[in-house]
Design an enzyme around this catalytic site. Sequence first.
Site, mmCIF file in Angstrom:
data_model
loop_
_atom_site.group_PDB
_atom_site.id
_atom_site.type_symbol
_atom_site.label_atom_id
_atom_site.label_comp_id
_atom_site.label_asym_id
_atom_site.label_seq_id
_atom_site.Cartn_x
_atom_site.Cartn_y
_atom_site.Cartn_z
ATOM 1 N N TYR A 1 112.946 -19.710 -4.433
ATOM 2 C CA TYR A 1 111.588 -20.168 -4.159
ATOM 3 C C TYR A 1 111.583 -21.482 -3.389
ATOM 4 C CZ TYR A 1 106.832 -21.758 -4.948
ATOM 5 O OH TYR A 1 105.563 -22.232 -4.763
ATOM 6 N N ARG A 13 96.680 -28.966 1.209
ATOM 7 C CA ARG A 13 97.832 -29.125 0.342
ATOM 8 C C ARG A 13 98.754 -30.100 1.061
ATOM 9 N NH1 ARG A 13 102.000 -26.551 0.296
ATOM 10 N NH2 ARG A 13 101.363 -25.109 1.941
ATOM 11 N N LEU A 26 91.631 -21.385 5.125
ATOM 12 C CA LEU A 26 90.383 -20.927 4.516
ATOM 13 C C LEU A 26 89.399 -22.068 4.291
ATOM 14 C CD1 LEU A 26 91.936 -18.449 1.928
ATOM 15 C CD2 LEU A 26 90.963 -17.916 4.165
ATOM 16 N N ASP A 34 119.605 20.706 24.706
ATOM 17 C CA ASP A 34 119.609 19.521 25.569
ATOM 18 C C ASP A 34 120.819 18.679 25.166
ATOM 19 O OD1 ASP A 34 118.680 17.239 27.095
ATOM 20 O OD2 ASP A 34 118.047 16.411 25.157
ATOM 21 N N ASP A 76 115.012 16.405 22.963
ATOM 22 C CA ASP A 76 114.489 15.173 22.367
ATOM 23 C C ASP A 76 113.433 14.459 23.203
ATOM 24 O OD1 ASP A 76 116.335 14.232 24.364
ATOM 25 O OD2 ASP A 76 116.058 12.276 23.418
HETATM 26 C C1 GDG Z 1 98.245 -19.482 2.892
HETATM 27 C C2 GDG Z 1 98.376 -19.870 4.369
HETATM 28 C C3 GDG Z 1 96.130 -18.910 4.809
HETATM 29 C C4 GDG Z 1 92.130 -26.674 -1.926
HETATM 30 N N1 GDG Z 1 91.929 -27.820 -2.586
HETATM 31 C C5 GDG Z 1 91.214 -27.511 -3.678
HETATM 32 C C6 GDG Z 1 90.974 -26.145 -3.669
HETATM 33 N N2 GDG Z 1 91.551 -25.656 -2.584
HETATM 34 C C7 GDG Z 1 91.495 -24.235 -2.173
HETATM 35 C C8 GDG Z 1 90.594 -24.076 -0.977
HETATM 36 C C9 GDG Z 1 91.158 -22.807 -0.328
HETATM 37 C C10 GDG Z 1 92.637 -22.836 -0.727
HETATM 38 O O1 GDG Z 1 92.768 -23.788 -1.773
HETATM 39 C C11 GDG Z 1 93.541 -23.272 0.396
HETATM 40 O O2 GDG Z 1 93.381 -22.421 1.482
HETATM 41 P P1 GDG Z 1 94.512 -22.113 2.534
HETATM 42 O O3 GDG Z 1 93.914 -21.305 3.615
HETATM 43 O O4 GDG Z 1 95.233 -23.327 2.932
HETATM 44 O O5 GDG Z 1 95.440 -21.146 1.670
HETATM 45 P P2 GDG Z 1 96.923 -21.151 1.042
HETATM 46 O O6 GDG Z 1 96.923 -20.106 -0.007
HETATM 47 O O7 GDG Z 1 97.351 -22.486 0.630
HETATM 48 O O8 GDG Z 1 97.827 -20.709 2.260
HETATM 49 C C12 GDG Z 1 97.021 -20.113 4.993
HETATM 50 C C13 GDG Z 1 96.091 -18.476 3.345
HETATM 51 O O9 GDG Z 1 97.396 -18.324 2.787
HETATM 52 C C14 GDG Z 1 95.334 -17.172 3.167
HETATM 53 O O10 GDG Z 1 95.980 -16.129 3.794
HETATM 54 O O11 GDG Z 1 94.811 -19.250 5.200
HETATM 55 O O12 GDG Z 1 97.166 -20.384 6.362
HETATM 56 O O13 GDG Z 1 99.194 -21.038 4.481
HETATM 57 O O14 GDG Z 1 90.557 -21.682 -0.855
HETATM 58 O O15 GDG Z 1 89.291 -23.969 -1.399
HETATM 59 N N3 GDG Z 1 90.258 -25.525 -4.626
HETATM 60 C C15 GDG Z 1 89.775 -26.284 -5.641
HETATM 61 N N4 GDG Z 1 89.995 -27.621 -5.708
HETATM 62 C C16 GDG Z 1 90.700 -28.263 -4.759
HETATM 63 O O16 GDG Z 1 90.902 -29.467 -4.839
HETATM 64 N N5 GDG Z 1 89.048 -25.689 -6.593
#
Ligand code: GDG
Length: 726
Positions: free
Chosen positions: A86, A272, A375, A497, A678
Amino acid sequence: MGKTIIVSNRLPVKIEMNEGQTTFTPSAGGLATGLGSIYKEGQNIWIGWPGMYLDDPEMRAEIMMGLNEEKMAPVFLTQEEIEDYYEGFSNETLWPAFHYFTQYITYNNKFWEAYKKVNEKFCEAILKRAQPDDTIWVHDYQLLLLPQMLREKLPNAAIAFFQHIPFPSYEVMRMIPWRKELLTGMIGADLIGFHTYDDMRHFLSGVGRIVGLPSESGYIQADNRIINVDSFPMGIDYDKYSESAKSPATLDHIESFKQSLGDQKLVLTIDRLDYSKGIPQRIIAFEEFLERYPEYHEGASLIMIVVPSRDNVPEYKKLKEEVDELVGRVNGHFGTLNWTPIHYFYRSFPLEELSAFYRMSDIALITPLRDGMNLVCKEFVASKIDQKGVLILSEMAGASKELSDAILVNPNDSEEMVNALYRAFTMPEEEQIHHNQIMQRSLKRYDVFQWVKVFMDRLDKVKEKQADLTSKAIDDRLIEKIKSQYDVAGSRVLFLDYDGTLVGFHNDPQKAAPNAELIDLLNVLKRDENNRIIIISGRDRDTLESWLGEIEVEMVAEHGVWMKSPGEDWELAADFDASWKDEIREIMEYYVQRTPGAFIEEKHHSLVWHYRKVESGLGDLRMRELFSHLKYMARGQNLQVLEGNKVLEIKRPDINKGRAAMRLLRDKKYDFSLAIGDDWTDEDTFKVMPDEAISIRVGYTYTNANYNIKSYEEVRELLKLLGSSS
Ligand code: GDG
């Protein structure tokens, strides 16, 4: 219909153990919400790592039971597996490589071994629960080997894979020592999804160049299957964010936050902690903005939420220090008693507080250096109930492909980011509303539920298409039937063939000579007096003569220009006119000179431009150019330009294998007729075979033949069986 199994590295659940009490809180993340409608139904299940190390068997049993109630099943990992699979291979090898941070890639064989082992562990956990006709949807880069491992054990299952992070170009992919294994692992799936078209085409190019499998319109042609690859941009749970932005709890938070912050314009960033997110670059851009526009001092603040992550990995520790330092620098330099330029939080917030930040911020500054989708930017737009607010978005995020109404910036260009901030601060309200309206409409329509539906529907379509293509697949029962028809027949004709049918393909066409096994096989068939064996090929007669002359089978060379009966000389079977060749050869020469590795083969009635040895990509490009060049001339001279397997052939249209076969069949009726080939040139043979004949095309593609067979090896097996005494 079987059940559906969702697989991801992490289970969507938070497990907490407090004073002997274990609690399970299902996660409300986008993926879990979107897939909720699936994994919570019937016998369906979600399989993954529960996110913690546990070695006590009693604890494991308890966790397993608790998860079972949530329709989940755990894959437990040892401490070492967590470190090597991981944190190691997934996060220190694949993550930097796939986000184009090649300088951070760790190449460690121990990590790779652990990665393979853990993918196998997942495979075993799935096999314990899976039935042959189940649907299995594997998620993300931690499990790239899993689709192929599953395919080997469950050849008929519907297996899908979705990658949430970017897929890098061939140039980066080829740096990874285990690139071929990784790509091969992925194509065990029937459907492979990415967020964007760019990810998809990088993947296809890697598969073409590294694994050697061709693709057309998003379909990879593997040995015995087609695999569909496409982009499926993931959406959010739109209603959840728009509802939450209006909830009383959120409104309370907004009020209290506003009280503390005073009358400020707010710029929001949420990530993140990760080097791919461009956090330092963003702070520097905000600093430059404050330098350049002093009128915003005490009037604008940056709310910066950084969610802690991977702090065991050295690069992340360094990044954290850098961010702390930069925030200190900006606040130290510009801050006043009444004003903190950057409000920095190194933690996460509950949804209502997050919603409050989304709703109250004037600008969201989402500027990753590379992001699969992102997102957060979508959630910001969905939270704008009054449609006011401006999104500044990095063009390196997958989301930028959909959200072209945002202000798009290059996150490496601080000048552009400063300008974007100024434009956002000064954007008239109507313009803000206009852009947000457009983005909201599309985010609402393509939400995460729609994403799941479109993906799953496509998987069904791919399975249908595969079934269609394999409906003619030869199986043991058919082989037995062919054998018994063969055994009782008093007279038989076999049209075979050569390339791709009796031997495999080689980079050098002259290397496809028959081996001892093939010679023996043909000799055995030939010895039976009831058999008439005809090798029907596009090859020139000299090559056929030197390879097969001694066996004394009948031969057709150059698609029917030449024919030869055993013991006799070659006979010209078509009138000869080569006057067209000089001009065409000259053009082909020009393309040979410009294309290292290309060469011309001259046949009696045709000219062939070969590009099998040309660098992939360049060969296709030149072939297309040559094709359009020749097409023009061919029309005037009544010639035919045909695309073959890494060749472009130009020939007279009145010569083809069908005509040759018809001529050979003219004088006699046979109790048993068989044709195997083929490629498209063999389709002409299949078309003229008598109704009761058996025709077989090698490879799973649409054909006029009655059946498909997997490979030349299987053709040999079949012929061996026919030749064996019954
Ligand atoms: C992978 C890919 C792709 C963040 N801070 C808080 C919080 N969040 C939630 C947001 C959002 C999610 O975390 C982060 O979204 P990402 O799009 O960065 O998703 P990841 O899962 O980290 O990353 C990325 C995704 O997969 C989906 O395919 O978009 O590119 O790296 O939903 O709202 N939520 C709460 N408190 C926070 O402080 N509750």
